[in-house]
Design a protein around this motif. Structure first.
Motif, short mmCIF file in Angstrom:
data_model
loop_
_atom_site.label_atom_id
_atom_site.label_comp_id
_atom_site.label_asym_id
_atom_site.label_seq_id
_atom_site.Cartn_x
_atom_site.Cartn_y
_atom_site.Cartn_z
N TYR A 188 -2.76 29.84 27.23
CA TYR A 188 -3.13 28.92 28.76
C TYR A 188 -4.44 29.70 27.45
O TYR A 188 -5.03 30.55 26.60
CB TYR A 188 -3.46 30.42 29.42
N THR A 189 -5.77 29.22 28.02
CA THR A 189 -7.01 29.02 26.64
C THR A 189 -8.15 29.29 28.45
O THR A 189 -8.52 28.75 29.16
CB THR A 189 -7.65 28.00 25.77
N PRO A 190 -8.45 30.41 28.63
CA PRO A 190 -9.47 30.63 29.18
C PRO A 190 -11.34 29.58 29.70
O PRO A 190 -11.66 29.25 28.67
CB PRO A 190 -10.31 32.12 29.33
N SER A 191 -11.23 29.07 31.23
CA SER A 191 -12.25 27.93 30.87
C SER A 191 -13.36 28.65 32.05
O SER A 191 -12.67 28.75 32.93
CB SER A 191 -11.87 26.31 30.86
N PRO A 192 -15.24 28.24 32.01
CA PRO A 192 -15.23 28.53 32.77
C PRO A 192 -15.51 27.90 34.16
O PRO A 192 -16.00 28.11 34.97
CB PRO A 192 -16.44 28.93 32.42
N ASP A 193 -14.85 26.54 33.77
CA ASP A 193 -14.78 25.61 35.10
C ASP A 193 -13.53 26.16 35.96
O ASP A 193 -13.17 24.87 36.74
CB ASP A 193 -14.77 24.32 34.52
N ASP A 194 -12.14 26.64 35.10
CA ASP A 194 -10.84 26.79 36.08
C ASP A 194 -11.54 27.16 36.88
O ASP A 194 -11.93 28.30 37.71
CB ASP A 194 -10.55 27.74 34.90
N GLU A 195 -10.22 27.11 37.86
CA GLU A 195 -10.87 27.34 39.75
C GLU A 195 -9.43 27.36 39.64
O GLU A 195 -9.15 27.13 40.59
CB GLU A 195 -11.43 26.98 40.73
N ILE A 196 -8.47 28.32 39.51
CA ILE A 196 -6.70 28.81 39.43
C ILE A 196 -6.29 30.22 39.75
O ILE A 196 -6.92 31.38 39.10
CB ILE A 196 -5.89 27.60 38.64
N ASP A 197 -6.26 30.48 40.51
CA ASP A 197 -5.31 32.39 40.91
C ASP A 197 -4.00 32.54 39.78
O ASP A 197 -3.63 31.04 39.47
CB ASP A 197 -5.48 32.61 42.23
N PRO A 198 -3.89 33.14 39.45
CA PRO A 198 -2.89 34.18 38.49
C PRO A 198 -1.63 32.98 39.11
O PRO A 198 -1.16 33.31 38.31
CB PRO A 198 -3.05 35.46 38.42
N VAL A 199 -1.53 33.46 40.25
CA VAL A 199 -0.04 33.31 40.96
C VAL A 199 -0.17 31.33 41.01
O VAL A 199 1.59 31.67 40.73
CB VAL A 199 -0.10 33.67 42.53
N THR A 200 -0.77 30.61 41.30
CA THR A 200 -0.61 29.41 41.30
C THR A 200 -0.26 29.14 39.69
O THR A 200 0.62 28.29 39.47
CB THR A 200 -2.07 29.14 41.45
N TYR A 201 -0.64 29.80 39.08
CA TYR A 201 -1.05 29.24 37.43
C TYR A 201 0.42 29.94 36.47
O TYR A 201 1.40 28.71 36.26
CB TYR A 201 -2.04 30.06 36.83
N ALA A 202 0.72 30.93 36.93
CA ALA A 202 2.04 31.00 36.23
C ALA A 202 3.28 30.41 37.06
O ALA A 202 4.61 30.62 36.75
CB ALA A 202 2.60 32.62 36.56
N LEU A 203 3.07 29.70 38.41
CA LEU A 203 4.21 29.49 39.25
C LEU A 203 4.82 28.21 38.92
O LEU A 203 5.27 27.19 40.39
CB LEU A 203 4.03 29.69 41.03
N LEU A 204 4.05 27.26 38.13
CA LEU A 204 3.38 25.54 38.45
C LEU A 204 4.46 25.04 37.77
O LEU A 204 4.39 24.12 38.27
CB LEU A 204 2.17 25.12 37.11
N GLY A 205 6.02 25.93 37.18
CA GLY A 205 7.16 25.55 37.74
C GLY A 205 7.74 25.15 39.14
O GLY A 205 8.60 24.70 38.76
#
Length: 266
Positions: free
Chosen positions: A58-75
């Motif tokens: 993961y690389t932080p980006s100011p344009d990202d609008e994603i929450d930690p749960v959604t990101y961790a559970l993309l699988g």
């Protein structure tokens, strides 16, 4: 002259069908299928491994609008397919192998079989997914600490989103299970799942109509996404509305399956 004393005829207790007995039968059939272990294993492994890979890169980006749960559970997007395929194999797969004849001969009323399959599958799917999600999130946070996606299980909404993601995927599996029972064809049900639940909503997004766009939020996949969202934006379904929408879809699918199960021959 002695006479033999007549003996009373022996009677055999009639065979009785009970709900616990039918549930045990479906539980046994589920776990003796090799596909059960494969699909549940794929759903869990993909969720955990992909969650850790995404977190580690993961690389932080100011344009990202994603929450930690959604990101961790993309699988879970891949795991969702595995759960849906398992739901298809439990119902339509039994017709393809011919085993359904023995099942319906043992339970002539038929409908208890459908309810038992749904209860067993839903319980197993939900339990597996809940454990997977609550394992994946802390593992992903090992890599996300110090970033804008850092969070803890005890933070507000985190546990609800993790459980909601599991419930949404399990309910989609139940919807597809009902489709499999109604269609009685593994390829046909897979086609209906891919075309109706995945492709159709994507194609409908191109229709420039506000009513259509609002209605799309109540389709199974968007509704399931709302259950996993930590924060909802304007115009999105709330988790409660998403859960209700999924339950309506599941009831409709099972009602159609029950109607056809009673009307058609095996």
């Amino acid at each position: 002259m002695s006479t033999a004393t007549p003996t009373a005829p022996t009677t055999t207790a009639p065979y009785r069908l009970t709900t616990p007995g039918i549930l045990r039968s479906e539980w046994h059939k589920l776990w003796t299928l090799r596909s059960t272990w494969i699909m549940l294993g794929l759903a869990s492994v993909f969720t955990v491994v992909l969650g850790m890979i995404l977190a580690a890169t993961y690389t932080p980006s100011p344009d990202d609008e994603i929450d930690p749960v959604t990101y961790a559970l993309l699988g879970t997007q891949i795991g969702q397919v595995a759960i849906a395929v398992l739901g298809i194999l439990i119902t339509a797969g039994e017709y393809s192998t011919g085993m359904v004849r023995a099942t319906m001969a043992a339970v002539p009323r038929r409908l208890p079989v459908l309810w038992a399959k749904t209860a067993v599958f839903g319980t197993v799917a939900l339990g597996t997914l809940v454990v997977t999600n609550f394992v994946t999130f802390p593992l992903a946070q090992m890599f996300l600490g110090g970033t804008d996606l850092e969070a803890a299980l005890g933070d507000p909404g985190i546990a609800r989103a993790l459980a909601g993601s599991a419930a949404g995927t399990a309910l989609i599996g139940v919807i597809v299970l009902g489709l499999g029972s109604a269609m009685r064809s593994v390829p046909g049900t897979i086609g209906a799942y891919v075309g109706g639940l995945i492709l159709l909503p994507q194609l409908a997004t191109m229709i420039p109509n506000d009513t259509v766009q609002d209605a799309l939020g109540y389709f199974p996949l968007p509704a399931a996404e709302s259950l996993a969202a930590l924060h909802t934006s304007s115009g999105d379904l709330s988790p409660g509305a998403g859960l209700l929408a999924l339950c309506v879809w599941a009831v409709a699918s099972l009602a159609a399956a029950a109607y056809l199960l009673k009307r058609r021959d095996v």
